[in-house]
Motif scaffolding. Structure first.
Motif, PDB file in Angstrom:
ATOM      1  N   ALA A 473      25.163 -27.800 -25.263  1.00  0.00           N
ATOM      2  CA  ALA A 473      25.044 -27.040 -26.503  1.00  0.00           C
ATOM      3  C   ALA A 473      23.579 -26.769 -26.788  1.00  0.00           C
ATOM      4  CB  ALA A 473      25.684 -27.792 -27.668  1.00  0.00           C
ATOM      5  N   LEU A 474      23.318 -25.628 -27.401  1.00  0.00           N
ATOM      6  CA  LEU A 474      21.963 -25.255 -27.805  1.00  0.00           C
ATOM      7  C   LEU A 474      22.030 -24.848 -29.271  1.00  0.00           C
ATOM      8  CD1 LEU A 474      19.015 -24.684 -27.169  1.00  0.00           C
ATOM      9  CD2 LEU A 474      19.678 -22.438 -26.269  1.00  0.00           C
ATOM     10  N   LEU A 475      21.418 -25.643 -30.141  1.00  0.00           N
ATOM     11  CA  LEU A 475      21.434 -25.409 -31.581  1.00  0.00           C
ATOM     12  C   LEU A 475      20.135 -24.724 -31.972  1.00  0.00           C
ATOM     13  CD1 LEU A 475      23.109 -25.952 -34.164  1.00  0.00           C
ATOM     14  CD2 LEU A 475      21.842 -28.106 -34.410  1.00  0.00           C
ATOM     15  N   LEU A 476      20.254 -23.538 -32.632  1.00  0.00           N
ATOM     16  CA  LEU A 476      19.085 -22.698 -32.914  1.00  0.00           C
ATOM     17  C   LEU A 476      19.019 -22.385 -34.407  1.00  0.00           C
ATOM     18  CD1 LEU A 476      19.544 -20.232 -29.913  1.00  0.00           C
ATOM     19  CD2 LEU A 476      17.923 -22.138 -30.049  1.00  0.00           C
ATOM     20  N   PRO A 477      18.303 -23.181 -35.196  1.00  0.00           N
ATOM     21  CA  PRO A 477      18.153 -22.878 -36.623  1.00  0.00           C
ATOM     22  C   PRO A 477      17.384 -21.571 -36.829  1.00  0.00           C
ATOM     23  CG  PRO A 477      17.537 -25.148 -36.143  1.00  0.00           C
ATOM     24  CD  PRO A 477      17.652 -24.443 -34.836  1.00  0.00           C
ATOM     25  N   GLU A 478      17.715 -20.895 -37.947  1.00  0.00           N
ATOM     26  CA  GLU A 478      17.028 -19.661 -38.340  1.00  0.00           C
ATOM     27  C   GLU A 478      16.989 -18.649 -37.192  1.00  0.00           C
ATOM     28  OE1 GLU A 478      13.250 -20.555 -40.061  1.00  0.00           O
ATOM     29  OE2 GLU A 478      14.060 -22.075 -41.423  1.00  0.00           O
ATOM     30  N   THR A 479      18.130 -18.505 -36.522  1.00  0.00           N
ATOM     31  CA  THR A 479      18.253 -17.577 -35.387  1.00  0.00           C
ATOM     32  C   THR A 479      19.446 -16.655 -35.635  1.00  0.00           C
ATOM     33  OG1 THR A 479      17.338 -19.235 -33.894  1.00  0.00           O
ATOM     34  CG2 THR A 479      18.515 -17.400 -32.888  1.00  0.00           C
ATOM     35  N   SER A 480      19.196 -15.343 -35.601  1.00  0.00           N
ATOM     36  CA  SER A 480      20.252 -14.362 -35.843  1.00  0.00           C
ATOM     37  C   SER A 480      21.193 -14.288 -34.651  1.00  0.00           C
ATOM     38  CB  SER A 480      19.634 -12.985 -36.104  1.00  0.00           C
ATOM     39  OG  SER A 480      18.956 -12.526 -34.933  1.00  0.00           O
ATOM     40  N   ALA A 481      22.331 -13.606 -34.865  1.00  0.00           N
ATOM     41  CA  ALA A 481      23.305 -13.436 -33.786  1.00  0.00           C
ATOM     42  C   ALA A 481      22.709 -12.642 -32.627  1.00  0.00           C
ATOM     43  CB  ALA A 481      24.549 -12.743 -34.339  1.00  0.00           C
ATOM     44  N   GLN A 482      21.934 -11.615 -32.945  1.00  0.00           N
ATOM     45  CA  GLN A 482      21.323 -10.807 -31.891  1.00  0.00           C
ATOM     46  C   GLN A 482      20.331 -11.622 -31.071  1.00  0.00           C
ATOM     47  OE1 GLN A 482      19.347  -7.310 -33.335  1.00  0.00           O
ATOM     48  NE2 GLN A 482      18.767  -6.585 -31.303  1.00  0.00           N
ATOM     49  N   ALA A 483      19.501 -12.439 -31.776  1.00  0.00           N
ATOM     50  CA  ALA A 483      18.531 -13.278 -31.067  1.00  0.00           C
ATOM     51  C   ALA A 483      19.244 -14.323 -30.218  1.00  0.00           C
ATOM     52  CB  ALA A 483      17.597 -13.956 -32.064  1.00  0.00           C
ATOM     53  N   ALA A 484      20.359 -14.858 -30.722  1.00  0.00           N
ATOM     54  CA  ALA A 484      21.113 -15.844 -29.952  1.00  0.00           C
ATOM     55  C   ALA A 484      21.690 -15.214 -28.692  1.00  0.00           C
ATOM     56  CB  ALA A 484      22.209 -16.448 -30.817  1.00  0.00           C
ATOM     57  N   ALA A 485      22.214 -13.985 -28.823  1.00  0.00           N
ATOM     58  CA  ALA A 485      22.745 -13.296 -27.645  1.00  0.00           C
ATOM     59  C   ALA A 485      21.655 -13.023 -26.623  1.00  0.00           C
ATOM     60  CB  ALA A 485      23.411 -11.995 -28.082  1.00  0.00           C
ATOM     61  N   THR A 486      20.459 -12.683 -27.093  1.00  0.00           N
ATOM     62  CA  THR A 486      19.335 -12.445 -26.184  1.00  0.00           C
ATOM     63  C   THR A 486      18.973 -13.721 -25.426  1.00  0.00           C
ATOM     64  OG1 THR A 486      18.467 -10.725 -27.648  1.00  0.00           O
ATOM     65  CG2 THR A 486      16.939 -11.687 -26.034  1.00  0.00           C
ATOM     66  N   ILE A 487      18.953 -14.855 -26.135  1.00  0.00           N
ATOM     67  CA  ILE A 487      18.637 -16.131 -25.482  1.00  0.00           C
ATOM     68  C   ILE A 487      19.704 -16.466 -24.450  1.00  0.00           C
ATOM     69  CG2 ILE A 487      18.462 -18.623 -25.887  1.00  0.00           C
ATOM     70  CD1 ILE A 487      17.136 -17.964 -28.572  1.00  0.00           C
ATOM     71  N   ALA A 488      20.978 -16.205 -24.781  1.00  0.00           N
ATOM     72  CA  ALA A 488      22.054 -16.454 -23.812  1.00  0.00           C
ATOM     73  C   ALA A 488      21.847 -15.611 -22.560  1.00  0.00           C
ATOM     74  CB  ALA A 488      23.406 -16.153 -24.458  1.00  0.00           C
ATOM     75  N   THR A 489      21.430 -14.365 -22.748  1.00  0.00           N
ATOM     76  CA  THR A 489      21.174 -13.494 -21.593  1.00  0.00           C
ATOM     77  C   THR A 489      20.057 -14.051 -20.731  1.00  0.00           C
ATOM     78  OG1 THR A 489      21.896 -11.547 -22.843  1.00  0.00           O
ATOM     79  CG2 THR A 489      20.536 -11.163 -20.899  1.00  0.00           C
ATOM     80  N   THR A 490      18.986 -14.541 -21.347  1.00  0.00           N
ATOM     81  CA  THR A 490      17.873 -15.110 -20.564  1.00  0.00           C
ATOM     82  C   THR A 490      18.323 -16.351 -19.810  1.00  0.00           C
ATOM     83  OG1 THR A 490      17.111 -16.411 -22.459  1.00  0.00           O
ATOM     84  CG2 THR A 490      16.159 -14.219 -22.201  1.00  0.00           C
ATOM     85  N   ILE A 491      19.259 -17.099 -20.376  1.00  0.00           N
ATOM     86  CA  ILE A 491      19.772 -18.281 -19.663  1.00  0.00           C
ATOM     87  C   ILE A 491      20.512 -17.839 -18.404  1.00  0.00           C
ATOM     88  CG2 ILE A 491      21.395 -20.199 -19.802  1.00  0.00           C
ATOM     89  CD1 ILE A 491      20.672 -20.400 -22.802  1.00  0.00           C
ATOM     90  N   HIS A 492      21.320 -16.792 -18.532  1.00  0.00           N
ATOM     91  CA  HIS A 492      22.001 -16.270 -17.349  1.00  0.00           C
ATOM     92  C   HIS A 492      20.995 -15.809 -16.302  1.00  0.00           C
ATOM     93  CE1 HIS A 492      26.087 -16.540 -18.779  1.00  0.00           C
ATOM     94  NE2 HIS A 492      25.793 -15.878 -19.912  1.00  0.00           N
ATOM     95  N   VAL A 493      19.929 -15.139 -16.741  1.00  0.00           N
ATOM     96  CA  VAL A 493      18.898 -14.671 -15.807  1.00  0.00           C
ATOM     97  C   VAL A 493      18.222 -15.860 -15.138  1.00  0.00           C
ATOM     98  CG1 VAL A 493      16.691 -13.465 -15.623  1.00  0.00           C
ATOM     99  CG2 VAL A 493      18.514 -12.520 -17.056  1.00  0.00           C
TER     100      VAL A 493
END
Length: 569
Positions: A473-493
């Motif tokens: 799990a990755l808990l991200l305070p003060e992070t929007s849905a769009q920013a969270a999706a971007t971080i998920a994409t970078t994890i896949h990369v």
């Protein structure tokens, strides 16, 4: 090019040992431990107290004597009669602990009679007192008047040394104005028989050396400092009333061949003090103080306090010893050498006091050792707490810590109206990876995913956790849905790049693998609890797996309907 080897473990231990030694020296020289030093000394000194020598007799100017002989001061004729009585009884020596520094103007003949009695005896020692002329002024020696001083067999200083707490623990065997030329009164009395001179070897800590510049002639100089092992109780010596001796109500056998100390014990007439280990209500007269000093000298029981240099050096060595011992096999756990050294410090102090007649205060070393033990316990508790909240394999937070953080961050998000994003992920086909390539490969994959997630959780409040098995799990305070999706994409990369590195190299220690990610962002106004937030992210993860894995699925955040947006890399 090979990397440098890590510094050996002994280097930080050695540096810490040096720091502990320096701290022990600082504590010793600062005098911060004077009160506990005194308390421990008083306790240990009681066990080293010698018995009262029966050859020491104290002649008390007590209430009975005042009632029979009248108010003080008495005529010197009375003292002359006492000296004659003691001389006829063949006393070994007589010490007067009474101030005789002024002539008796009302009875000059009495002074002459006393001077002749002192001269006939040849065994009388008279006191020298040191007093300031005025408050904070120069010190003067209050000596017996010339007739008495010339007739006396010897003179000795009668200084009663008191510590800050009002307890008498020490004495200076030699002292005087400008130089330590007077022996202590009890020492002068003992020297009548021993015929030892000023140059005789005396016990005690030397305070005056030839290297020092001469002291001011108005300065009271002390030398040969010793601590007195007081008898228990301090007035355990034979006591007789002055008037009983004067009126021959005391058998001569009680006085024959004994040392006699004449002093005041009547209430309010002379200086009183308290001996170590005695209750605050107990008191000790100046005569008893001198009797204890004489008892110490007769029995060769003087206790010499260590000089500051030796005290600081031994304390420093003991403070550093546990860290040095911890470098040895079998003693690497620092608590064991620390406990052994603390016990050894107390044993050394006791043995030196009982058998070496040397006082070494264990407090500075014990204080530093206790401080070190406290820091070690604090670090151990922190490490234990961290281990209890960490995953052993990856070093990430475990489920317990994650649950606590999710609950806490959800409360913060509600108060601040800020979004809170949660990414939940699994390694795709992890069981198959374990079965085909072994558990070592599976562990390598888990560690690799942990490193990648940690590299994306860069803010102080971001939290990466291994929830169990291959679930993260990755808990991200003060992070929007769009920013969270971007971080998920970078994890896949990052995972794709990880898979392109040759397996077995230093950069790619795990087999290639992919992960599925479920995302949920908690928005302002949503009253969902921690379990609801996690369940929504977990539901999104389930949809990612259903959709073919190796992708991210975002939950809309709506409590009654589920909509997703999928990203595949």
């Amino acid at each position: 090019m090979s990397t440098a080897a890590p510094a050996p473990k002994w280097k930080p231990r050695l540096l810490t040992a040096v720091g502990a030694a320096a701290l022990a020296i600082l504590v010793t020289l600062s005098g911060l431990t004077l009160a506990p030093d005194a308390a421990i000394y008083d306790t240990l000194a009681l066990g080293a107290a010698p018995d009262a020598d029966p050859r020491i007799v104290v002649v008390d100017i007590d209430q009975k004597s005042l009632a029979e002989l009248g108010r003080w001061p008495w005529s010197r004729r009375t003292h002359a009669q006492l000296v004659d009585r003691l001389t006829l009884a063949d006393a070994k020596g007589i010490a007067f602990n009474i101030l005789l520094s002024e002539p008796a103007l009302f009875d000059p003949e009495g002074d002459a009679l006393l001077a002749r009695a002192i001269s006939r005896s040849g065994r009388v020692v008279l006191p020298v007192f040191a007093e300031p002329v005025q408050l904070n002024g120069a010190t003067v020696e209050l000596m017996p008047i010339p007739e008495f001083a010339a007739s006396a067999a010897s003179l000795g200083h009668a200084e009663m040394v008191l510590d800050e707490d009002g307890v008498a623990r020490s004495v200076y065997l030699r002292a005087g104005l400008g130089s330590p030329h007077w022996p202590a009164l009890a020492l002068a009395l003992l020297q009548l028989e021993q015929s030892t001179g000023a140059n005789a070897e005396l016990p005690g800590r030397r305070l005056v050396t030839t290297d020092l510049a001469p002291a001011s002639p108005y300065e009271w100089v002390r030398d040969h400092e010793v601590r007195v092992p007081f008898a228990s109780p301090p007035n355990a010596f034979r006591h007789v009333s002055y008037t009983d001796v004067l009126n021959q109500r005391i058998p001569a056998s009680l006085l024959r061949g004994n040392w006699i100390i004449v002093g005041v014990s009547a209430t309010g007439m002379g200086p009183i003090t308290r001996a170590p280990g005695q209750p605050a209500t107990a008191s000790m007269s100046g005569a008893d103080y001198q009797a204890n000093l004489l008892n110490m000298l007769i029995k060769d029981a003087a206790i010499t306090p260590l000089g500051e240099g030796w005290q600081a050096g031994l304390s420093a060595a003991l403070a550093a010893l546990p860290l040095l011992l911890s470098l040895l096999p079998g003693l690497r756990r620092i608590w064991l050498p620390t406990v052994l050294t603390m016990a050894g410090t107390v044993v050394i102090s006791v043995l030196l006091l009982r058998y070496g007649h040397v006082w070494f205060s264990p407090v500075p070393a014990l204080l530093v050792l206790a401080l070190g033990a406290s820091l070690w316990i604090y670090r151990l508790l922190r490490r234990t707490h961290k281990q209890a909240q960490s995953d052993a394999l990856t070093g990430l937070a475990n489920r317990t810590r994650f649950d606590h953080a999710l609950d806490q961050e959800l409360r913060v998000a509600r108060r601040s109206d800020q979004p809170l994003s949660l990414l939940v992920m699994d390694i795709d086909h992890f069981k198959q990876l374990n079965d085909t390539q072994g558990h070592a490969a599976g562990d390598a994959a888990l560690k690799a995913l942990g490193r990648i997630l940690r590299s994306r959780a860069r803010r102080p409040r971001d939290l990466v956790a291994r929830l169990g098995g291959d679930e993260f799990a990755l808990l991200l305070p003060e992070t929007s849905a769009q920013a969270a999706a971007t971080i998920a994409t970078t994890i896949h990369v990052d995972l794709a790049n990880q898979g392109r590195k040759p397996h077995g190299t230093s950069a790619g220690t795990s087999p290639p693998f992919t992960a599925s990610i479920g995302i949920h962002t908690h928005m302002s106004g949503d009253d969902a609890g921690p379990e609801d937030v996690f369940d929504r992210a977990d539901a999104a993860l389930y949809r990612a797996k259903q959709a073919g894995r190796n992708r991210s699925v975002s939950h809309t955040g709506e409590p009654d309907a589920i909509g997703t947006s999928a990203t595949r890399v």
